[in-house]
Motif scaffolding. Structure first.
Motif, PDB file in Angstrom:
ATOM      1  N   ALA A  60       0.829  -1.210   0.000  1.00 17.58           N
ATOM      2  CA  ALA A  60       0.000   0.000   0.000  1.00 17.58           C
ATOM      3  C   ALA A  60       0.860   1.255   0.000  1.00 17.58           C
ATOM      4  CB  ALA A  60      -0.917   0.008   1.215  1.00 17.58           C
ATOM      5  N   SER A  61       0.569   2.150  -0.920  1.00 10.44           N
ATOM      6  CA  SER A  61       1.156   3.502  -0.921  1.00 10.44           C
ATOM      7  C   SER A  61       2.675   3.528  -0.976  1.00 10.44           C
ATOM      8  CB  SER A  61       0.698   4.283   0.319  1.00 10.44           C
ATOM      9  OG  SER A  61      -0.672   4.128   0.534  1.00 10.44           O
ATOM     10  N   GLN A  62       3.272   2.519  -1.559  1.00  9.03           N
ATOM     11  CA  GLN A  62       4.736   2.469  -1.609  1.00  9.03           C
ATOM     12  C   GLN A  62       5.168   1.978  -2.982  1.00  9.03           C
ATOM     13  OE1 GLN A  62       6.847   3.068   1.026  1.00  9.03           O
ATOM     14  NE2 GLN A  62       5.195   3.470   2.483  1.00  9.03           N
ATOM     15  N   VAL A  79       1.705  10.481  -4.075  1.00 10.65           N
ATOM     16  CA  VAL A  79       0.347  11.014  -4.177  1.00 10.65           C
ATOM     17  C   VAL A  79       0.371  12.531  -4.318  1.00 10.65           C
ATOM     18  CG1 VAL A  79      -1.798  11.359  -2.905  1.00 10.65           C
ATOM     19  CG2 VAL A  79      -0.699   9.116  -2.915  1.00 10.65           C
ATOM     20  N   PHE A  80       1.094  13.187  -3.436  1.00  9.27           N
ATOM     21  CA  PHE A  80       1.108  14.648  -3.461  1.00  9.27           C
ATOM     22  C   PHE A  80       1.905  15.177  -4.644  1.00  9.27           C
ATOM     23  CE2 PHE A  80       0.404  13.916   1.207  1.00  9.27           C
ATOM     24  CZ  PHE A  80      -0.929  14.315   1.178  1.00  9.27           C
ATOM     25  N   VAL A  81       2.962  14.472  -4.971  1.00  6.16           N
ATOM     26  CA  VAL A  81       3.757  14.883  -6.128  1.00  6.16           C
ATOM     27  C   VAL A  81       2.865  14.927  -7.368  1.00  6.16           C
ATOM     28  CG1 VAL A  81       5.622  14.214  -7.678  1.00  6.16           C
ATOM     29  CG2 VAL A  81       5.922  13.984  -5.200  1.00  6.16           C
ATOM     30  N   GLU A  82       2.046  13.885  -7.532  1.00  2.07           N
ATOM     31  CA  GLU A  82       1.214  13.820  -8.733  1.00  2.07           C
ATOM     32  C   GLU A  82       0.099  14.866  -8.733  1.00  2.07           C
ATOM     33  OE1 GLU A  82       2.038   9.079  -9.137  1.00  2.07           O
ATOM     34  OE2 GLU A  82      -0.037   9.773  -9.075  1.00  2.07           O
ATOM     35  N   ARG A  83      -0.512  15.062  -7.576  1.00  2.00           N
ATOM     36  CA  ARG A  83      -1.555  16.093  -7.521  1.00  2.00           C
ATOM     37  C   ARG A  83      -0.975  17.450  -7.890  1.00  2.00           C
ATOM     38  NH1 ARG A  83      -4.666  14.143  -1.946  1.00  2.00           N
ATOM     39  NH2 ARG A  83      -5.525  12.253  -2.879  1.00  2.00           N
ATOM     40  N   ARG A  84       0.162  17.756  -7.299  1.00  2.00           N
ATOM     41  CA  ARG A  84       0.828  19.032  -7.565  1.00  2.00           C
ATOM     42  C   ARG A  84       1.154  19.165  -9.050  1.00  2.00           C
ATOM     43  NH1 ARG A  84       5.812  18.312  -4.848  1.00  2.00           N
ATOM     44  NH2 ARG A  84       4.709  18.791  -2.915  1.00  2.00           N
ATOM     45  N   THR A  85       1.704  18.086  -9.603  1.00  2.00           N
ATOM     46  CA  THR A  85       2.082  18.121 -11.019  1.00  2.00           C
ATOM     47  C   THR A  85       0.873  18.401 -11.898  1.00  2.00           C
ATOM     48  OG1 THR A  85       3.801  16.507 -10.531  1.00  2.00           O
ATOM     49  CG2 THR A  85       3.215  16.825 -12.846  1.00  2.00           C
ATOM     50  N   GLY A  86      -0.234  17.731 -11.598  1.00  2.00           N
ATOM     51  CA  GLY A  86      -1.453  17.937 -12.376  1.00  2.00           C
ATOM     52  C   GLY A  86      -1.938  19.369 -12.291  1.00  2.00           C
ATOM     53  N   VAL A 126      -1.482  -1.083  -4.216  1.00  2.00           N
ATOM     54  CA  VAL A 126      -2.704  -0.303  -4.076  1.00  2.00           C
ATOM     55  C   VAL A 126      -2.340   1.090  -3.582  1.00  2.00           C
ATOM     56  CG1 VAL A 126      -3.192  -1.068  -1.695  1.00  2.00           C
ATOM     57  CG2 VAL A 126      -5.063  -0.306  -3.159  1.00  2.00           C
ATOM     58  N   ASP A 127      -3.013   2.087  -4.108  1.00  2.00           N
ATOM     59  CA  ASP A 127      -2.673   3.485  -3.822  1.00  2.00           C
ATOM     60  C   ASP A 127      -1.217   3.760  -4.219  1.00  2.00           C
ATOM     61  OD1 ASP A 127      -3.210   6.099  -2.908  1.00  2.00           O
ATOM     62  OD2 ASP A 127      -2.187   5.677  -1.024  1.00  2.00           O
ATOM     63  N   ALA A 128      -0.796   3.120  -5.263  1.00  2.00           N
ATOM     64  CA  ALA A 128       0.553   3.310  -5.800  1.00  2.00           C
ATOM     65  C   ALA A 128       0.563   2.593  -7.135  1.00  2.00           C
ATOM     66  CB  ALA A 128       1.594   2.694  -4.872  1.00  2.00           C
ATOM     67  N   HIS A 129       1.480   2.937  -7.985  1.00  2.00           N
ATOM     68  CA  HIS A 129       1.538   2.189  -9.243  1.00  2.00           C
ATOM     69  C   HIS A 129       2.948   2.106  -9.772  1.00  2.00           C
ATOM     70  CE1 HIS A 129       1.611   5.982 -11.670  1.00  2.00           C
ATOM     71  NE2 HIS A 129       1.044   6.425 -10.585  1.00  2.00           N
ATOM     72  N   HIS A 130       3.151   1.023 -10.501  1.00  2.00           N
ATOM     73  CA  HIS A 130       4.458   0.767 -11.084  1.00  2.00           C
ATOM     74  C   HIS A 130       4.231  -0.120 -12.298  1.00  2.00           C
ATOM     75  CE1 HIS A 130       8.474  -0.757 -11.675  1.00  2.00           C
ATOM     76  NE2 HIS A 130       8.907   0.215 -10.898  1.00  2.00           N
ATOM     77  N   PRO A 131       4.895   0.185 -13.393  1.00  2.00           N
ATOM     78  CA  PRO A 131       4.628  -0.559 -14.623  1.00  2.00           C
ATOM     79  C   PRO A 131       4.886  -2.062 -14.531  1.00  2.00           C
ATOM     80  CG  PRO A 131       6.494   0.972 -14.865  1.00  2.00           C
ATOM     81  CD  PRO A 131       5.792   1.323 -13.611  1.00  2.00           C
ATOM     82  N   HIS A 132       5.669  -2.508 -13.568  1.00  2.00           N
ATOM     83  CA  HIS A 132       5.970  -3.943 -13.488  1.00  2.00           C
ATOM     84  C   HIS A 132       5.037  -4.723 -12.569  1.00  2.00           C
ATOM     85  CE1 HIS A 132      10.417  -2.934 -14.613  1.00  2.00           C
ATOM     86  NE2 HIS A 132       9.568  -2.743 -15.601  1.00  2.00           N
ATOM     87  N   TYR A 133       4.149  -4.016 -11.883  1.00  2.00           N
ATOM     88  CA  TYR A 133       3.297  -4.704 -10.912  1.00  2.00           C
ATOM     89  C   TYR A 133       1.827  -4.407 -11.179  1.00  2.00           C
ATOM     90  CZ  TYR A 133       7.615  -5.167  -8.234  1.00  2.00           C
ATOM     91  OH  TYR A 133       8.885  -5.467  -7.838  1.00  2.00           O
ATOM     92  N   HIS A 134       1.002  -5.370 -10.839  1.00  4.87           N
ATOM     93  CA  HIS A 134      -0.423  -5.086 -10.830  1.00  4.87           C
ATOM     94  C   HIS A 134      -0.652  -3.881  -9.937  1.00  4.87           C
ATOM     95  CE1 HIS A 134      -1.135  -8.846 -12.838  1.00  4.87           C
ATOM     96  NE2 HIS A 134      -0.598  -9.542 -11.846  1.00  4.87           N
ATOM     97  N   SER A 135      -1.355  -2.896 -10.447  1.00  3.49           N
ATOM     98  CA  SER A 135      -1.528  -1.668  -9.671  1.00  3.49           C
ATOM     99  C   SER A 135      -2.974  -1.218  -9.688  1.00  3.49           C
ATOM    100  CB  SER A 135      -0.661  -0.543 -10.242  1.00  3.49           C
ATOM    101  OG  SER A 135       0.698  -0.938 -10.314  1.00  3.49           O
ATOM    102  N   VAL A 136      -3.458  -0.838  -8.536  1.00  7.12           N
ATOM    103  CA  VAL A 136      -4.799  -0.275  -8.403  1.00  7.12           C
ATOM    104  C   VAL A 136      -4.627   1.050  -7.693  1.00  7.12           C
ATOM    105  CG1 VAL A 136      -7.062  -0.589  -7.364  1.00  7.12           C
ATOM    106  CG2 VAL A 136      -5.827  -2.567  -8.267  1.00  7.12           C
ATOM    107  N   PHE A 137      -5.001   2.125  -8.340  1.00  6.35           N
ATOM    108  CA  PHE A 137      -4.608   3.434  -7.793  1.00  6.35           C
ATOM    109  C   PHE A 137      -5.550   4.528  -8.256  1.00  6.35           C
ATOM    110  CE2 PHE A 137      -2.915   4.866 -11.856  1.00  6.35           C
ATOM    111  CZ  PHE A 137      -2.720   3.659 -12.510  1.00  6.35           C
TER     112      PHE A 137
END
Lengths: 343, 343
Positions: B124-126, B193-200, B145-156
């Motif tokens: 979670a979140s890592q 999470v915050f990095v992405e919100r800020r970027t958006g 979960v609450d995180a994503h990475h191209p090599h892993y199943h991700s739900v986010f």
DNA sequence: TTGAAAGCGATACCAA
DNA sequence: TTGGTATCGCTTTCAA
């Protein structure tokens, strides 16, 4: 290739399976040559022991389960950090099972629940009697931490004594007393911690025939402290400081440092000055609160965690003839918030 | 007497061990008579299966491990409640392994750590890449979960899209924009999470050639929001509402509802009126914030938890040809806090 | 529909 | 100091 087993390692190292096992479990009486060859083979094959087989044979899991309420963090962070630290030193691992809602104890009625796949059970901040309506379905060591019960090993704060101590500190100031108490949350069990602190406080007050001039019930959080303080600011009954020429400060006694901290911030923002308009005392020994100058009736959280871990280890070692009932005494940590200024 | 085994049950019921096993595992083709006698014997002896033996033989644990940071509660409470609910329906149990300090991943380098005594791992979140500096030592399904990475199943959550959406809502109001941003905590990894919100947010602002009139960095908590708002109250540069005849409200955009809620309370206590002196928008869909009238770019936490659980179950069932990359879109939930009053 | 027996992968005992 | 072997409790296969 399939996951290697002890036999694969044994063959590669040119030894028997039992020698491999002995090396891996640090048994004495192993020749250095054998040890070296086994370790080399383990490395070469990338061997990892199968925990299920190990547990089946040895009857141990090297694991401790922790049952805890899923609330608060700083406290459990410290507590469980300490517990884990001690357990780790003895090669025990730790898994957490949060209560995820008060009603869902059903989940743990089943004796083959994952929770019980452990050598010992640590129950945090809960009364097992209430929780299970009986005993947990687990006939290995059970230890309570931040809670106590006469039938279980218990490691806990003496919150009754803490309440008494806080009341004595407050009374010594001879000021009108405001009590920031904790409201019951409907549907949840009342926390024994707050019940005991309150009881200790009232016991001392009653003995002296003194009552708080005001008792405010609120949530046990920083925001709860703020809300209560806001009432003090806007409805300054029955004592209003800062308007007389000789203002009488209020002594605000909060059942937790979190609440005290919230009150401090709110009162400060409302223009009240600590030491002149109010004194403030909380419980816990919260680090943030201490930094803000708050006095506190402190309780050594990490120390208690370590003690709980030691209790578990002792029980696991079978060196526990009698029931442990280890209470930690509160300590008054004086900050600026209980000193009057300008006197 | 010692703990009864299948053999004891079999003898008592007058059947073979395999029949007992079949009954307990709900296999078809069991006569009603045999079933009844086995169940009676189980009851009579108080038999409980040995999970170690079961796992050793079957190669499965019926357990899922969750690796999570030990911060926040409301969010993980909801998320893991949902995960557990789905898993439970498929007879999987769940154990939590909090990170207890950023540096202590060492604990999980060992492939025979308790964490890996499970059929699947939920992180979670890592970002596992950052966490392990490689891959976790676990060759069974891993889901993020609450995180994503191209090599892993991700739900986010699509936090980038959320940031964009928030910026668009803010821009539509054509007011001076104040950004309540999150300060990096030294020694901790910055939250993606915050990095992405800020970027958006910044992406949309930049495209329009607009910049916030002010950006305040603070902790990602209610108190952090309060602290930032206090700056706004006491240092009202560059726009000061409430003094002109035609006051210009500020649009305050906070990276989380927690922060927004803190800001709302602080500004309210400072005499600023929502809708007249400021508008406010946060992220998360926090229930408390919604009750306080705050608009939010919401994210369906429980739904995401369920989706993560489904991903795990699918992976366990082996019905997962391709990598799951399931993102949840943000939704603008309008409250009072983004409506100007008196226009 | 059932029972006997093999075997999962370790550890522990015993004999050497 | 070492290796062989029984054994932990269960599921699964195979034959009946």
């Amino acid at each position: 290739m399939a996951k290697p087993s002890v036999l694969d390692v044994a063959r590669t190292a040119g030894v028997g399976a039992s020698t491999v096992s002995r090396v891996l479990n640090n048994h004495p009486n192993i020749s250095n040559g054998a040890r070296a060859r086994v370790l080399a083979a383990v490395e070469a094959l990338g061997y990892t022991p199968d925990l299920n087989a190990r547990s089946l044979r040895s009857g141990q899991t090297q694991a401790v389960s922790v049952l805890l309420p899923m609330t608060g963090t700083a406290f459990y962070d410290t507590l469980l950090g300490a517990v884990h630290h001690r357990l780790e030193a003895h090669d025990y691992d730790m898994a957490l099972f949060p209560l995820l809602g008060a009603q869902r104890i059903r989940r743990f009625r089943d004796p083959s629940a994952l929770l019980y796949r452990a050598d010992a059970l640590l129950i945090a901040s809960q009364d097992p009697q209430q929780l299970y309506a009986g005993r947990p379905p687990f006939n290995k060591p059970v230890v309570l931490v931040d809670a106590h019960h006469p039938h279980y090993h218990s490691v806990f704060f003496d919150n009754l004594a803490a309440g008494r101590l806080a009341a004595e500190v407050a009374l010594a100031c001879r000021l009108p007393l405001v009590l920031l108490d904790v409201d019951d949350v409907p549907g949840e069990l009342p926390s024994p911690v707050f019940v005991e602190r309150r009881t200790g406080i009232l016991e001392v007050l009653n003995r002296q025939g003194i009552a708080p001039v005001r008792t405010l019930y609120t949530r046990a959080s920083l925001e709860g402290g703020r809300a209560a303080a806001q009432l003090l600011l806007t409805q300054p009954f029955p004592v209003q400081p800062r308007q007389d020429d000789l203002p009488t400060p209020l002594f605000v006694l909060a059942l937790s440092d979190e609440m005290a901290l919230g009150a401090q911030r709110q009162l400060g923002e409302g223009g009240w000055q600590m030491g002149r308009d109010y004194l403030l005392l909380g419980f816990d020994g919260n680090e943030q609160a201490a930094q803000a100058g708050l006095s506190s009736v402190a309780q050594p959280v990490a120390q208690m965690g370590e003690a709980a871990a030691e209790a578990i280890l002792a029980a696991l070692g079978g060196q526990l003839g009698t029931l442990i009932q280890q209470s930690f005494a509160p300590r008054f940590v004086e900050g600026a918030s209980t000193r009057r200024s300008g006197t």
